[in-house]
Design a protein around this motif. Structure first.
Motif, PDB file in Angstrom:
ATOM      1  N   MET A  92       0.844  -1.190   0.000  1.00  0.00           N
ATOM      2  CA  MET A  92       0.000   0.000   0.000  1.00  0.00           C
ATOM      3  C   MET A  92       0.877   1.238   0.000  1.00  0.00           C
ATOM      4  O   MET A  92       1.991   1.216   0.513  1.00  0.00           O
ATOM      5  CB  MET A  92      -0.889   0.035   1.255  1.00  0.00           C
ATOM      6  CG  MET A  92      -1.977  -1.004   1.277  1.00  0.00           C
ATOM      7  SD  MET A  92      -2.938  -0.969   2.806  1.00  0.00           S
ATOM      8  CE  MET A  92      -3.849   0.540   2.611  1.00  0.00           C
ATOM      9  N   ALA A  93       0.358   2.314  -0.564  1.00  0.00           N
ATOM     10  CA  ALA A  93       0.958   3.634  -0.396  1.00  0.00           C
ATOM     11  C   ALA A  93       0.245   4.253   0.796  1.00  0.00           C
ATOM     12  O   ALA A  93      -0.986   4.202   0.892  1.00  0.00           O
ATOM     13  CB  ALA A  93       0.770   4.476  -1.649  1.00  0.00           C
ATOM     14  N   MET A  94       1.025   4.834   1.723  1.00  0.00           N
ATOM     15  CA  MET A  94       0.429   5.373   2.948  1.00  0.00           C
ATOM     16  C   MET A  94       1.095   6.687   3.326  1.00  0.00           C
ATOM     17  O   MET A  94       2.241   6.933   2.967  1.00  0.00           O
ATOM     18  CB  MET A  94       0.551   4.360   4.088  1.00  0.00           C
ATOM     19  CG  MET A  94      -0.102   3.025   3.762  1.00  0.00           C
ATOM     20  SD  MET A  94      -0.112   1.881   5.129  1.00  0.00           S
ATOM     21  CE  MET A  94      -1.629   2.412   5.927  1.00  0.00           C
ATOM     22  N   ARG A  95       0.354   7.497   4.069  1.00  0.00           N
ATOM     23  CA  ARG A  95       0.906   8.744   4.589  1.00  0.00           C
ATOM     24  C   ARG A  95       0.442   8.937   6.019  1.00  0.00           C
ATOM     25  O   ARG A  95      -0.423   8.208   6.502  1.00  0.00           O
ATOM     26  CB  ARG A  95       0.562   9.926   3.705  1.00  0.00           C
ATOM     27  CG  ARG A  95      -0.869  10.305   3.626  1.00  0.00           C
ATOM     28  CD  ARG A  95      -1.057  11.491   2.650  1.00  0.00           C
ATOM     29  NE  ARG A  95      -2.420  11.940   2.619  1.00  0.00           N
ATOM     30  CZ  ARG A  95      -2.913  12.914   3.367  1.00  0.00           C
ATOM     31  NH1 ARG A  95      -2.142  13.540   4.234  1.00  0.00           N
ATOM     32  NH2 ARG A  95      -4.175  13.277   3.267  1.00  0.00           N
ATOM     33  N   LEU A  96       1.026   9.935   6.704  1.00  0.00           N
ATOM     34  CA  LEU A  96       0.695  10.178   8.103  1.00  0.00           C
ATOM     35  C   LEU A  96      -0.779  10.518   8.270  1.00  0.00           C
ATOM     36  O   LEU A  96      -1.356  11.233   7.454  1.00  0.00           O
ATOM     37  CB  LEU A  96       1.526  11.327   8.678  1.00  0.00           C
ATOM     38  CG  LEU A  96       2.956  11.005   9.092  1.00  0.00           C
ATOM     39  CD1 LEU A  96       3.652  12.260   9.589  1.00  0.00           C
ATOM     40  CD2 LEU A  96       3.015   9.916  10.128  1.00  0.00           C
ATOM     41  N   LEU A  97      -1.369  10.014   9.324  1.00  0.00           N
ATOM     42  CA  LEU A  97      -2.770  10.260   9.625  1.00  0.00           C
ATOM     43  C   LEU A  97      -3.001  11.696  10.071  1.00  0.00           C
ATOM     44  O   LEU A  97      -4.025  12.279   9.818  1.00  0.00           O
ATOM     45  CB  LEU A  97      -3.229   9.290  10.715  1.00  0.00           C
ATOM     46  CG  LEU A  97      -4.666   9.398  11.190  1.00  0.00           C
ATOM     47  CD1 LEU A  97      -5.623   9.150  10.038  1.00  0.00           C
ATOM     48  CD2 LEU A  97      -4.925   8.404  12.299  1.00  0.00           C
ATOM     49  N   SER A  98      -2.039  12.290  10.713  1.00  0.00           N
ATOM     50  CA  SER A  98      -2.215  13.602  11.317  1.00  0.00           C
ATOM     51  C   SER A  98      -1.159  14.571  10.808  1.00  0.00           C
ATOM     52  O   SER A  98      -0.130  14.173  10.285  1.00  0.00           O
ATOM     53  CB  SER A  98      -2.116  13.430  12.834  1.00  0.00           C
ATOM     54  OG  SER A  98      -1.704  14.597  13.449  1.00  0.00           O
ATOM     55  N   ASN A  99      -1.405  15.830  10.992  1.00  0.00           N
ATOM     56  CA  ASN A  99      -0.403  16.849  10.645  1.00  0.00           C
ATOM     57  C   ASN A  99       0.658  16.972  11.723  1.00  0.00           C
ATOM     58  O   ASN A  99       1.662  17.648  11.540  1.00  0.00           O
ATOM     59  CB  ASN A  99      -1.069  18.213  10.438  1.00  0.00           C
ATOM     60  CG  ASN A  99      -1.893  18.248   9.183  1.00  0.00           C
ATOM     61  OD1 ASN A  99      -1.688  17.441   8.284  1.00  0.00           O
ATOM     62  ND2 ASN A  99      -2.826  19.174   9.116  1.00  0.00           N
ATOM     63  N   ASN A 100       0.446  16.362  12.866  1.00  0.00           N
ATOM     64  CA  ASN A 100       1.395  16.442  13.966  1.00  0.00           C
ATOM     65  C   ASN A 100       2.451  15.355  13.835  1.00  0.00           C
ATOM     66  O   ASN A 100       2.137  14.231  13.469  1.00  0.00           O
ATOM     67  CB  ASN A 100       0.686  16.267  15.312  1.00  0.00           C
ATOM     68  CG  ASN A 100      -0.345  17.347  15.530  1.00  0.00           C
ATOM     69  OD1 ASN A 100      -0.139  18.488  15.143  1.00  0.00           O
ATOM     70  ND2 ASN A 100      -1.462  16.968  16.127  1.00  0.00           N
ATOM     71  N   LEU A 101       3.667  15.694  14.184  1.00  0.00           N
ATOM     72  CA  LEU A 101       4.709  14.680  14.190  1.00  0.00           C
ATOM     73  C   LEU A 101       4.503  13.738  15.368  1.00  0.00           C
ATOM     74  O   LEU A 101       4.106  14.179  16.454  1.00  0.00           O
ATOM     75  CB  LEU A 101       6.090  15.333  14.307  1.00  0.00           C
ATOM     76  CG  LEU A 101       6.613  15.995  13.047  1.00  0.00           C
ATOM     77  CD1 LEU A 101       7.929  16.706  13.340  1.00  0.00           C
ATOM     78  CD2 LEU A 101       6.817  14.982  11.947  1.00  0.00           C
TER      79      LEU A 101
END
Length: 185
Positions: free
Chosen positions: A145-154
């Protein structure tokens, strides 16, 4: 984590910050079909130590090929959004059951779970196909899968005296078509 692994994790989190990038996530189903159930005939020694190249030689560093579950040809094309797939009667193509994971290759971002066996080699999957498949594609037991962070916070992790402790990140799926449109490479 510490040292190089901690630096790579830190770099990944920074690279994914604010949804700027996506990452490929490969899935290995630890509860999935065994090598034997996937249709591979191999001795215990071959499963443990791998197998040499066809010229009886190992890789340059002396290690053999590690056995993996083979890919299976797609038996019938299906459009993006379809929930029914058909696989060829090779290796594990007619051996899946409810709860098995499957993906497609080449260049297909999607992780699917069999929810129903409709006939030999014909399966209902969830979620619906993220990209159309053709009879030129292959099914794999190693979905990506291609995935990215759920939140804008680190993500937050404590740096203990010896290790980075408690690092966790929450990722969510980037659909195949969005990965191709918005993420390069």
């Amino acid at each position: 984590m510490r040292g190089q692994l901690a630096r790579r994790a830190r770099g990944l989190v920074t690279a994914l910050h604010n949804g700027a990038n996506a990452v490929r996530v490969s899935f290995c189903d630890w509860d999935g079909l065994s090598i034997a159930d996937a249709g591979v005939t191999a001795s215990e020694e071959q499963r443990r130590d791998g197998v040499p190249w066809s010229n009886s030689m190992p890789w340059g560093e002396g290690r053999n090929w590690r056995l993996s579950k083979p890919s299976v040809p797609v038996a019938a094309a299906a459009e993006r959004g379809a929930t029914i797939i058909e696989l060829a009667p090779e290796f594990w193509g007619h051996a899946l059951g409810m709860g098995d994971w499957v993906g497609f290759a080449p260049f297909h971002f999607g992780h699917y779970e069999v929810t129903e066996v409709l006939a030999e080699g014909k399966y209902r999957i969830w979620p619906p196909l993220r990209k159309s498949i053709t009879t030129d594609d292959l099914a794999t037991l190693y979905p990506v899968m291609a995935m990215r962070l759920l939140s804008n916070n680190l993500p937050d992790a404590d740096r203990g005296p010896a290790f980075v402790e408690g690092l966790s990140i929450s990722l969510f799926e980037v659909f195949d078509y969005d990965a191709r449109d918005y993420f390069d490479g």
